[in-house]
Design a protein around this motif. Structure first.
Motif, PDB file in Angstrom:
ATOM      1  N   GLN A 119       0.814  -1.253  -0.060  1.00  0.00           N
ATOM      2  CA  GLN A 119       0.018  -0.062   0.120  1.00  0.00           C
ATOM      3  C   GLN A 119       0.822   1.162  -0.042  1.00  0.00           C
ATOM      4  OE1 GLN A 119      -3.380   0.290  -0.318  1.00  0.00           O
ATOM      5  NE2 GLN A 119      -3.310   2.388  -0.378  1.00  0.00           N
ATOM      6  N   GLY A 120       1.968   1.205   0.887  1.00  0.00           N
ATOM      7  CA  GLY A 120       2.958   2.209   0.835  1.00  0.00           C
ATOM      8  C   GLY A 120       3.593   2.523  -0.327  1.00  0.00           C
ATOM      9  N   ILE A 121       3.844   1.498  -1.060  1.00  0.00           N
ATOM     10  CA  ILE A 121       4.537   1.815  -2.304  1.00  0.00           C
ATOM     11  C   ILE A 121       3.807   2.406  -3.441  1.00  0.00           C
ATOM     12  CG2 ILE A 121       5.793   0.469  -4.049  1.00  0.00           C
ATOM     13  CD1 ILE A 121       6.963  -1.378  -2.065  1.00  0.00           C
ATOM     14  N   SER A 122       2.354   1.876  -3.246  1.00  0.00           N
ATOM     15  CA  SER A 122       1.267   2.189  -4.529  1.00  0.00           C
ATOM     16  C   SER A 122       1.173   3.666  -4.223  1.00  0.00           C
ATOM     17  CB  SER A 122       0.337   1.174  -4.349  1.00  0.00           C
ATOM     18  OG  SER A 122      -0.420   1.464  -2.970  1.00  0.00           O
ATOM     19  N   GLU A 123       0.894   4.229  -3.036  1.00  0.00           N
ATOM     20  CA  GLU A 123       0.606   5.385  -2.958  1.00  0.00           C
ATOM     21  C   GLU A 123       1.668   6.448  -3.366  1.00  0.00           C
ATOM     22  OE1 GLU A 123      -0.941   6.289   1.171  1.00  0.00           O
ATOM     23  OE2 GLU A 123      -2.294   4.702   1.172  1.00  0.00           O
ATOM     24  N   GLY A 124       2.923   6.059  -3.222  1.00  0.00           N
ATOM     25  CA  GLY A 124       4.007   6.760  -3.713  1.00  0.00           C
ATOM     26  C   GLY A 124       4.049   6.924  -5.264  1.00  0.00           C
ATOM     27  N   ILE A 125       3.661   5.442  -5.815  1.00  0.00           N
ATOM     28  CA  ILE A 125       3.745   5.597  -7.189  1.00  0.00           C
ATOM     29  C   ILE A 125       2.392   6.594  -7.696  1.00  0.00           C
ATOM     30  CG2 ILE A 125       3.470   4.194  -9.128  1.00  0.00           C
ATOM     31  CD1 ILE A 125       4.680   1.783  -7.870  1.00  0.00           C
ATOM     32  N   VAL A 126       1.429   6.297  -7.059  1.00  0.00           N
ATOM     33  CA  VAL A 126       0.273   6.818  -7.447  1.00  0.00           C
ATOM     34  C   VAL A 126       0.355   8.534  -7.620  1.00  0.00           C
ATOM     35  CG1 VAL A 126      -2.057   7.601  -7.134  1.00  0.00           C
ATOM     36  CG2 VAL A 126      -1.760   5.171  -7.126  1.00  0.00           C
ATOM     37  N   SER A 127       0.993   9.025  -6.377  1.00  0.00           N
ATOM     38  CA  SER A 127       1.431  10.447  -6.260  1.00  0.00           C
ATOM     39  C   SER A 127       2.253  10.714  -7.369  1.00  0.00           C
ATOM     40  CB  SER A 127       2.248  10.553  -4.876  1.00  0.00           C
ATOM     41  OG  SER A 127       2.257  11.894  -4.855  1.00  0.00           O
ATOM     42  N   PHE A 128       3.302  10.070  -7.705  1.00  0.00           N
ATOM     43  CA  PHE A 128       4.173  10.494  -8.858  1.00  0.00           C
ATOM     44  C   PHE A 128       3.378  10.427 -10.074  1.00  0.00           C
ATOM     45  CE2 PHE A 128       6.866   8.781 -12.155  1.00  0.00           C
ATOM     46  CZ  PHE A 128       7.777  10.039 -12.260  1.00  0.00           C
ATOM     47  N   LEU A 129       2.452   9.677 -10.387  1.00  0.00           N
ATOM     48  CA  LEU A 129       1.787   9.367 -11.620  1.00  0.00           C
ATOM     49  C   LEU A 129       1.024  10.549 -11.928  1.00  0.00           C
ATOM     50  CD1 LEU A 129       0.967   5.598 -11.958  1.00  0.00           C
ATOM     51  CD2 LEU A 129       2.768   6.860 -13.181  1.00  0.00           C
ATOM     52  N   ARG A 130       0.554  11.117 -10.669  1.00  0.00           N
ATOM     53  CA  ARG A 130      -0.573  12.258 -10.826  1.00  0.00           C
ATOM     54  C   ARG A 130       0.154  13.598 -11.019  1.00  0.00           C
ATOM     55  NH1 ARG A 130      -4.734  10.476  -5.960  1.00  0.00           N
ATOM     56  NH2 ARG A 130      -5.827   8.879  -7.436  1.00  0.00           N
ATOM     57  N   THR A 131       1.337  13.600 -10.933  1.00  0.00           N
ATOM     58  CA  THR A 131       2.190  15.104 -11.154  1.00  0.00           C
ATOM     59  C   THR A 131       2.417  15.190 -12.620  1.00  0.00           C
ATOM     60  OG1 THR A 131       4.213  13.792 -11.371  1.00  0.00           O
ATOM     61  CG2 THR A 131       3.491  14.580  -8.998  1.00  0.00           C
TER      62      THR A 131
END
Length: 334
Positions: free
Chosen positions: A322-334
């Motif tokens: 979950q933590g890794i995915s939230e970091g990835i999603v945050s990056f993809l949304r930039t």
């Protein structure tokens, strides 16, 4: 796995001693590099609360030297009969392996991140120890050549890094697909060994991935605890040219580090990265040969009892995903 002094592999040699520009107080690094990304860690630091496994970091230096001499070599193949977690949570994350390494998982109908592609690279392979000739073959990583792959490390009780990485990767895939992300794997337990580090990089490149994350766990001395994210340094030699991806890869890594702290409760490494949870490397083929944003994450140290208790817990592995995915999603949304 990166830093075990008894273990040498293609992408997992001991971190060379150096003074990194990252060695500065965490709060300064966070304020300058990732506004808000490490908020969870700052709260943890401010309150003095222990991490999820009760690690207060106070005994690391005292125990590291005595433990290093007795810890088994992490490069040794793990007995296949002992490769199981004390936590009996299924290691497939509820999903069957995909048809072939590098192939897309089941298509996602919709989601806020539909159209984004993420490649997940589960480190090593449970079958590598049966194929030492193949994985010892030298491959070109741009700056030099290294072995194709390694067996990885394990906990002292025999839970293999390769099993850990597959489990976290499959959990991560499920979470990302819920956001509409197309997820591809470099291997999904569907091949006898490998792939080699150069092929792992090529899979991400050919997918045109928006982000690639390689999942690992370290094999350092007991007392060395915490996670760290490995970022590509600037390399321009042979087939390697990371200059276009160093910036976005750093942003990806910083966002993953911030969310990993917040969700798992684990502290950044007390032995790599100067307390930032970030480490820059120029000797890793999987990073050197990448042409898309890519990072490695060492989720913890399998040779430390406190970290191992987390890594062998299915509930904690779900938090890690979950933590890794939230970091990835945050990056993809930039």
């Amino acid at each position: 796995m990166v830093t075990d002094v008894s273990y040498v592999g293609p992408d997992f040699e001991p971190t060379p001693p150096r003074r990194s520009f990252l060695r500065r107080p965490l709060t300064v690094a966070v304020a300058a590099l990732v506004p808000g990304a490490l908020a969870g860690w700052l709260l943890w630091q401010a309150t003095g609360a222990p991490d999820a496994g009760g690690d207060d970091g106070g005994t690391a230096a005292a125990s590291a030297s005595s433990s290093a001499a007795t810890a088994p070599a992490s490069g040794e193949p793990t007995d296949p009969g002992t490769r199981s977690s004390p936590d009996r949570t299924p290691t497939d994350g509820g999903r069957k392996p995909s048809a072939s390494a590098g192939s897309a998982s089941a298509p996602v109908a919709s989601g806020p991140l539909k159209g984004k592609v993420v490649v997940i690279d589960p480190g090593h392979n449970p079958g590598n120890f049966r194929h030492t000739t193949e994985i010892n073959r030298q491959v070109d990583i741009g700056t030099n050549s290294k072995e194709c792959d390694t067996t990885g490390t394990s906990t002292n009780s025999g839970y293999a890094e390769a099993d850990f990485t597959l489990d976290v990767a499959r959990r991560l895939r499920t979470v990302l697909e819920e956001q509409g992300v197309t997820v591809k794997f470099t291997q999904d337990g569907d091949r006898a060994w490998g792939p080699c580090v150069d092929e792992r990089a090529r899979i991400g490149n050919e997918a045109g991935a928006d982000a690639v994350v390689s999942i690992h766990a370290d094999g350092s001395a007991a007392g060395n605890r915490g996670f760290h994210v490995i970022l590509p340094g600037a390399v321009h030699e042979g087939a390697a040219d990371t200059r276009p991806i160093t910036g976005p890869s750093r942003e990806l890594g910083e966002r993953i580090a911030g969310r990993f702290v917040a969700v798992t409760g684990s502290a950044p490494s007390n032995y790599v990265g100067g307390g930032t949870g970030l480490d820059t490397r120029t000797d890793l083929g999987g990073l050197n040969l990448s042409t898309v944003p890519k990072v490695f994450i060492e989720c913890g140290n399998m040779r430390d009892g406190q970290d191992a208790a987390r890594l062998t817990s299915g509930a904690w592995r779900q938090k890690a995903a979950q933590g890794i995915s939230e970091g990835i999603v945050s990056f993809l949304r930039t």
